[in-house]
Each structure stands twice: as structure tokens, then as C-alpha cells.
Design a protein around this motif. Structure first.
Motif, mmCIF file in Angstrom:
data_model
loop_
_atom_site.group_PDB
_atom_site.id
_atom_site.type_symbol
_atom_site.label_atom_id
_atom_site.label_comp_id
_atom_site.label_asym_id
_atom_site.label_seq_id
_atom_site.Cartn_x
_atom_site.Cartn_y
_atom_site.Cartn_z
ATOM 1 N N GLY A 139 0.771 -1.347 0.147
ATOM 2 C CA GLY A 139 0.053 -0.139 -0.012
ATOM 3 C C GLY A 139 0.880 1.194 0.114
ATOM 4 N N HIS A 140 1.722 1.475 1.016
ATOM 5 C CA HIS A 140 2.530 2.490 1.148
ATOM 6 C C HIS A 140 3.646 2.383 -0.168
ATOM 7 N N THR A 141 4.163 1.105 -0.244
ATOM 8 C CA THR A 141 5.094 0.663 -1.616
ATOM 9 C C THR A 141 4.414 -0.747 -1.533
ATOM 10 N N PRO A 142 4.469 -1.395 -3.027
ATOM 11 C CA PRO A 142 4.198 -2.767 -2.971
ATOM 12 C C PRO A 142 5.110 -3.619 -2.102
ATOM 13 N N GLY A 143 6.007 -3.389 -1.947
ATOM 14 C CA GLY A 143 6.790 -4.310 -1.090
ATOM 15 C C GLY A 143 7.110 -3.862 0.458
ATOM 16 N N SER A 144 6.370 -3.111 0.879
ATOM 17 C CA SER A 144 6.801 -2.786 2.211
ATOM 18 C C SER A 144 6.691 -3.765 3.370
ATOM 19 N N VAL A 145 7.459 -4.022 4.328
ATOM 20 C CA VAL A 145 7.230 -5.024 5.277
ATOM 21 C C VAL A 145 7.250 -4.498 6.782
ATOM 22 N N ALA A 146 6.672 -5.000 7.665
ATOM 23 C CA ALA A 146 6.789 -4.931 8.957
ATOM 24 C C ALA A 146 7.594 -5.989 9.654
ATOM 25 N N LEU A 147 7.924 -5.950 10.883
ATOM 26 C CA LEU A 147 8.685 -6.909 11.278
ATOM 27 C C LEU A 147 8.298 -7.160 12.870
ATOM 28 N N LEU A 148 7.928 -8.230 12.999
ATOM 29 C CA LEU A 148 7.518 -8.839 14.432
ATOM 30 C C LEU A 148 8.333 -9.533 15.282
ATOM 31 N N TYR A 149 8.600 -8.974 16.512
ATOM 32 C CA TYR A 149 9.248 -9.680 17.314
ATOM 33 C C TYR A 149 8.362 -10.126 18.512
ATOM 34 N N ASP A 150 8.023 -11.338 18.660
ATOM 35 C CA ASP A 150 6.910 -12.004 19.502
ATOM 36 C C ASP A 150 7.806 -12.315 20.711
ATOM 37 N N ASP A 151 7.943 -11.543 21.677
ATOM 38 C CA ASP A 151 8.808 -11.733 22.782
ATOM 39 C C ASP A 151 8.260 -12.768 23.749
ATOM 40 N N PRO A 152 9.177 -14.067 23.759
ATOM 41 C CA PRO A 152 8.634 -15.094 24.567
ATOM 42 C C PRO A 152 8.409 -14.845 25.989
ATOM 43 N N THR A 153 8.930 -13.770 26.533
ATOM 44 C CA THR A 153 8.697 -13.458 28.036
ATOM 45 C C THR A 153 7.942 -12.081 28.317
ATOM 46 N N GLY A 154 7.321 -11.345 27.007
ATOM 47 C CA GLY A 154 6.510 -10.298 27.228
ATOM 48 C C GLY A 154 5.774 -10.204 26.091
ATOM 49 N N HIS A 155 5.352 -8.991 25.729
ATOM 50 C CA HIS A 155 4.458 -8.508 24.548
ATOM 51 C C HIS A 155 5.235 -8.454 23.549
ATOM 52 N N PRO A 156 4.397 -8.350 22.513
ATOM 53 C CA PRO A 156 5.058 -8.323 21.186
ATOM 54 C C PRO A 156 5.536 -6.995 20.677
ATOM 55 N N HIS A 157 6.532 -6.701 19.844
ATOM 56 C CA HIS A 157 6.852 -5.647 19.591
ATOM 57 C C HIS A 157 6.945 -5.743 17.857
ATOM 58 N N LEU A 158 6.810 -4.516 17.182
ATOM 59 C CA LEU A 158 6.356 -4.641 15.918
ATOM 60 C C LEU A 158 7.036 -3.310 15.093
ATOM 61 N N PHE A 159 7.925 -3.631 14.209
ATOM 62 C CA PHE A 159 8.678 -2.532 13.501
ATOM 63 C C PHE A 159 7.843 -2.249 12.239
ATOM 64 N N THR A 160 7.409 -1.132 12.113
ATOM 65 C CA THR A 160 6.286 -0.877 10.969
ATOM 66 C C THR A 160 6.873 -0.271 9.719
ATOM 67 N N GLY A 161 7.986 0.417 9.784
ATOM 68 C CA GLY A 161 8.318 1.284 8.684
ATOM 69 C C GLY A 161 7.516 2.252 8.375
ATOM 70 N N ASP A 162 6.976 2.844 7.291
ATOM 71 C CA ASP A 162 5.942 3.871 7.030
ATOM 72 C C ASP A 162 4.502 3.130 6.776
ATOM 73 N N SER A 163 4.271 1.863 7.102
ATOM 74 C CA SER A 163 3.075 1.631 7.037
ATOM 75 C C SER A 163 1.945 1.672 7.974
ATOM 76 N N LEU A 164 2.506 2.055 9.208
ATOM 77 C CA LEU A 164 1.471 2.395 10.681
ATOM 78 C C LEU A 164 2.212 3.434 11.315
ATOM 79 N N PHE A 165 1.651 4.328 11.666
ATOM 80 C CA PHE A 165 2.174 5.393 12.496
ATOM 81 C C PHE A 165 1.120 5.729 13.793
ATOM 82 N N PRO A 166 1.548 6.430 14.975
ATOM 83 C CA PRO A 166 0.327 6.780 15.683
ATOM 84 C C PRO A 166 -0.506 7.875 14.831
ATOM 85 N N GLY A 167 -1.523 7.244 14.930
ATOM 86 C CA GLY A 167 -2.608 8.472 14.127
ATOM 87 C C GLY A 167 -3.098 7.957 12.807
ATOM 88 N N GLY A 168 -2.503 6.856 12.398
ATOM 89 C CA GLY A 168 -2.915 6.406 10.860
ATOM 90 C C GLY A 168 -2.030 5.713 10.430
#
Length: 224
Positions: A139-168
Motif C-alpha cells: 500500500g505505502h509501497t508494493p513491497g513494504s514489510v513490518a517486522l514482528l518480534y514476539d517476545d517469549p517473555t513479554g508482549h510483542p514488538h512490531l517495527f512498521t516502517g512507514d505502513s503504520l504510525f500513531p494516528g493512521g
């Protein structure tokens, strides 16, 4: 512990902010006063091996965060402001390069750096003993990726590039691309991940899925 004091509020020319999880260290650095890109160094605490998310600019500063154990550089998407230091960092470290399949050729054309691993939805990238899961978000680009770290001892962490921001969601250039991006973010991120998921965008401050979830319908209705 740094996880208790981490805010994610960084500015170009300033210092980094560090979050120490049980198995992974997240170091956030902002570069370039004009674009204020965020770069993230993820380091396995057991092995010392690391990957860099977006070698956006200021190669010397990024190399100052890294060392000889930098195993990979992941470019979240093809836009010029997210890979200006890619050639310098890869030349200095020999790190493996990663990018979404549909954006890989454009990244090589713009940087002169070959993409070693072309990413698809569901791929997994090692960070020492830890793993990042690739979430493809067109959507932002055809090949944009986000990267999920599913912490085995905590909550997930997601690196979103320019696909998701606070507010939209990120910027799009057509109604079709906007609908695609909102649909992808809705089904692959919000429908899957819990409210406590912390996400780290390509510019600006971080947020959580829970803070943004109530506004999905507003985003879709406003159309940008």
C-alpha cells in the motif's frame, strides 16, 4: 532496567534510546533533521549478534551503534529516505541485506546494493537466538514489510516502517492503495496482535496497538 525508562522519543542529532528486553536489546536512533527517520538496532543479548532496521542516513552514526556482529540490514521499503546509508553500512560490515520482494529491485537501483534475501509474508529472520517474522503490508509501497518480534517473555514488538504510525496508516497515492493498506494493516496487524503490542514506526514516536485500535474506522472513513 532500560525497558522501564524507554520512551522512544528521539531527535536527529541527539542520542539513542535503548530498551532492554530479556532476550533482545532495541536501540532507536533518529537521523537527518529534514526527514527524521528512525533506525533500529536489534541485538540478541545471548549471542551479541544484531540486525539493523533501515540504514536511513548518517552511516557513521549507525556504524557507531553497530560492531562486527552486525549480521543483517533490513530495509522496510524502497523510498529513498530509508536506505541512504545502506551502501556504507554494508560495505563496512558485510551484513546480509533484506527487503520485500516487490521493492528489492528498486532498492538496488537506488543504492547500488544487491538485496541478498527477498522477503515474503511469513518469512523469518534470525537475530542471534531470536527471530523476527515478516509481515508484508502493501500500500505505502508494493513491497513494504513490518517486522514482528514476539517476545517469549513479554508482549510483542512490531517495527512498521512507514505502513503504520500513531494516528493512521502511512501515506498512499491512490484510493486503491489506501484501501489496500488499511485492509492489510487491519487483518495482518490489528486482527492478530494484542493491545499491548508496542510498535515502532519509521518516523516519529512509538505507540501501541491498543492506543490506535479504536480509531481504525475513523482512518478508513477519512480516506488517507
Amino acid at each position: 532496567m532500560s525497558d522501564q525508562t524507554y520512551t522512544g522519543e528521539v531527535e536527529p542529532g541527539g542520542g539513542s534510546d535503548v530498551r532492554e528486553l530479556e532476550h533482545l536489546t532495541i536501540t532507536k536512533l533518529a537521523v537527518d533533521p529534514q526527514m527524521s527517520n528512525n533506525c533500529y538496532l536489534l541485538t540478541c543479548r545471548a549471542t551479541g549478534e544484531s540486525v539493523l532496521v533501515d540504514a536511513a542516513e548518517s552511516g557513521d552514526a549507525l556504524l557507531g551503534l553497530c560492531d562486527s556482529t552486525l549480521e543483517g540490514v533490513i530495509t522496510t521499503h524502497q523510498h529513498w529516505d530509508h536506505h541512504r546509508a545502506l551502501a556504507q553500512v554494508v560495505e563496512a560490515t558485510g551484513a546480509t541485506t533484506y527487503a520485500g520482494e516487490p521493492d528489492a529491485d528498486a532498492i538496488t537501483d537506488q543504492t547500488g546494493v544487491a538485496v541478498d534475501a527477498r522477503l515474503h509474508h511469513g518469512d523469518r529472520i534470525p537475530v542471534g537466538d531470536q527471530v523476527l517474522e515478516v509481515i508484508a503490508l502493501a500500500g505505502h509501497t508494493p513491497g513494504s514489510v513490518a517486522l514482528l518480534y514476539d517476545d517469549p517473555t513479554g508482549h510483542p514488538h512490531l517495527f512498521t516502517g512507514d505502513s503504520l504510525f500513531p494516528g493512521g496508516v502511512g501515506k498512499t497515492w491512490s484510493d486503491e492503495d489506501f484501501r489496500t493498506l488499511v485492509d492489510e494493516v487491519s487483518t495482518k496487524v490489528f486482527d492478530r496482535l494484542p493491545d499491548e503490542t508496542w510498535f515502532y514506526p519509521g518516523h516519529g514516536n512509538d505507540s501501541t496497538i491498543g492506543a490506535e485500535r479504536p480509531h481504525l474506522a475513523e482512518w478508513r472513513a477519512r480516506g488517507w
